[in-house]
Scaffold this active site. Structure first.
Site, PDB file in Angstrom:
ATOM      1  CB  CYS A 152      -2.497 108.293  14.194  1.00 24.81           C
ATOM      2  SG  CYS A 152      -2.725 106.835  13.254  1.00 24.81           S
ATOM      3  CB  VAL A 156      -5.160 113.143  15.841  1.00 20.14           C
ATOM      4  CG1 VAL A 156      -6.271 113.535  16.803  1.00 20.14           C
ATOM      5  CG2 VAL A 156      -5.570 111.914  15.058  1.00 20.14           C
TER       6      VAL A 156
HETATM    7  S1  SF4 Z   1      -0.841 104.489  15.636  1.00 14.72           S
HETATM    8 FE1  SF4 Z   1      -1.272 105.246  13.582  1.00 14.72          FE
HETATM    9  S2  SF4 Z   1       0.743 105.698  12.693  1.00 14.72           S
HETATM   10 FE2  SF4 Z   1       1.085 104.448  14.493  1.00 14.72          FE
HETATM   11  S3  SF4 Z   1       1.222 102.390  13.665  1.00 14.72           S
HETATM   12 FE3  SF4 Z   1      -0.902 102.719  14.310  1.00 14.72          FE
HETATM   13  S4  SF4 Z   1      -1.960 103.421  12.464  1.00 14.72           S
HETATM   14 FE4  SF4 Z   1       0.244 103.639  12.096  1.00 14.72          FE
END
Ligand code: SF4
Length: 509
Positions: A152, A156
């Site tokens: 993420c 982002v």
């Molecule tokens: S922060 Fe985002 S990438 Fe990391 S485990 Fe959670 S959903 Fe998955």
């Protein structure tokens, strides 16, 4: 204290000792929780149709989804290639989660590294982390290929993987010609099945770059998809190819990586599809996906190269296996071997032997879209009736396919399809319209506890039972295994029930 060194109690027993029970009571009082009456009233309410309507209308919040985020799928796909290091561009916590998720299911370690992004990288970008990470990973672990996927945070802030990797080459963190596969796997959309797809497409993109299809070789590529039973299933596929006399390459074969033997040797990398197989895959007669929804973008890419593609929905049972074998036969021009026809007959025989226990049982199923499809199809072949079919990562196309499948059999009449819903929605569905059995992952055990509907564990992840992944669910042999798993649960429940009354507690079932 109840715990003594010469007789250690495990936590399940230990916490039932009076000392701990008293502690729990004091904790409850300290927390000023609601009274038992209020809790009971609320429990009744959440089992009502009124609550179900509200729960199903819920959009802004997901509770306990039956899916994981994209990079998990990318990591799973990465380790199915020879000497390939899964490399996660993001925080350490994400990578630890993916590794532990796989390790808890397969009971095997899963090697993977992270760029360990922290607050400063989140503000200024993860370029330095990626360059240092690639250099360290290349130098320390000496992989043949590094497979980078994103989390993420990297998505982002918009880290540009292509530019960053080129930067790493320019700075000589890795050699110019060292292969780095990349997959953008933003976790706020899609699920692990899309991450799987992105990584496999990334591998083809990297190794087929600048190449066009040449003379066709009589070989078939098989992409298994994200599959918690991959150890058993991939080996079963290889056995089927051998029976057929087919030259086939499994694209991303994790069967050895997640089943390394204890023989005194440490294997960070084991088995996997070779990159020679990946390079040669462009000229294969066809590519077959065992799970359509895990490979949509990959199959489009393969099709663009001019190669025929075929896609299945996690083929379990008679029709699922029939379709797969007939397709293999069509592509290769080889007849279906008699040995496999015998296996088919044996599975049909086993189904007939047990039909009196199977007929008319009702089931709800949750999991990945292809799994739910394949499982529902087999349940109907067994004379069972699917009730609630739920895939958090299923969409409109899946819903339409499921409805068409249910319409093919009178056993499908009770079936209701729930795309995009989570396990909290499944709770309401089961509370208001119960069924005999629930089929899904270990996460279904809380539904079993709440609603008393026995859980049959048949997909990923299975954390609370061991070694299921070693046995196939695909092919006729796999069908036999699935049949026995379902039957064992049915007969165990029957024994449990008749144990209470003493009536019909029989030796022969
Ligand atoms: S922060 Fe985002 S990438 Fe990391 S485990 Fe959670 S959903 Fe998955």
């Amino acid at each position: 204290m109840p715990q003594v060194a010469d007789k250690i109690k495990d936590h399940a027993r230990l916490f039932n000792e009076p000392e701990y029970q008293e502690l729990f009571e004091r904790k409850k009082a300290f927390e000023c929780g609601a009274s038992d009456e209020v809790v009971a009233k609320q429990s009744d309410y959440i089992n009502s149709w009124e609550y179900r309507e509200k729960n199903l209308a819920r959009q802004a919040l997901t509770v306990n989804p039956a899916k994981a985020c994209q990079p998990l799928g990318a990591m799973f796909a990465s380790v199915g290639f020879e000497k390939t290091l899964a490399f996660n561009h993001g925080s350490q916590g994400c990578t630890a989660y993916f590794r532990s998720h796989l390790a808890r299911h397969f009971k095997e370690p899963c090697a993977a590294v992270s760029t360990s992004m922290t607050e400063d990288a989140a503000v200024f970008g993860g370029l330095n982390n990626l360059i240092d990470g690639l250099q360290n990973a290349y130098t320390v672990y000496k992989p043949k290929v590094i497979a980078v996927s994103t989390t993420c945070i990297a998505e982002v802030i918009g880290d540009d993987l292509t530019a960053f990797i080129q930067n790493a080459r320019t700075k000589e963190a890795i050699p110019q010609d060292f292969p780095v596969v990349k997959a953008n796997t933003p976790s706020f959309v899609g699920s692990h099945i899309n991450g799987y797809d992105a990584l496999i497409k990334g591998v083809f993109t990297c190794f087929w770059e600048g190449k066009e299809r040449g003379e066709v070789t009589p070989r078939v590529n098989i992409i298994p998809g994200f599959d918690g039973y991959a150890v058993g299933n991939n080996r079963e596929l290889k056995r089927i190819f051998a029976e057929f006399g087919i030259d086939a390459a499994i694209i991303s074969d994790v069967s050895d990586q997640f089943d390394t033997p204890t023989d005194g040797k440490y294997r960070m990398f084991d088995g996997g599809t070779t990159y020679q197989q990946v390079e040669e895959a462009i000229n294969a007669s066809a590519t077959i996906s065992m799970q359509k929804y895990c490979t949509e973008k990959t199959l489009d890419f393969v099709k663009e190269k001019g190669q025929p593609v075929h896609a299945f929905h996690y083929p379990i049972g008679i029709k699922g296996t029939d379709d797969l074998l007939m397709t293999l036969s069509e592509i290769t021009g080889k007849p279906i071997p008699e040995s496999l026809e015998m296996e088919r007959g044996r599975l049909v025989d086993a189904m007939a032997d047990s039909s009196n226990w199977l007929h008319g049982k009702t089931y709800s199923i949750f999991g990945d879209p292809d799994f739910v499809y394949g499982m529902a199809q087999f349940i109907m072949e067994l004379g069972g009736e699917p009730v609630h079919l739920l895939a958090t990562n299923g969409g409109k196309e899946w819903e339409a396919e499921m409805k068409a499948l249910l319409a093919t059999s009178p056993y499908g009449a009770k079936g209701q399809v729930w795309p995009g819903k989570d396990l909290w929605a499944m709770r309401s569905l089961l509370a208001t319209e119960p069924c005999d059995f629930l089929i899904g992952s270990s996460y279904g055990k809380y539904l079993e506890k709440d609603l008393g509907i026995p859980l049959i564990r048949l997909t990923f992840p299975i954390f609370d039972r061991h070694h299921h992944h070693r046995f196939p669910t695909w092919g006729y042999q796999g069908g036999l295994r699935v049949l026995v798993t379902i039957l064992d649960k049915i007969l165990d429940e029957l024994d449990r029930e008749t144990m209470k009354t003493g009536i019909s507690f029989d030796l022969v079932r």
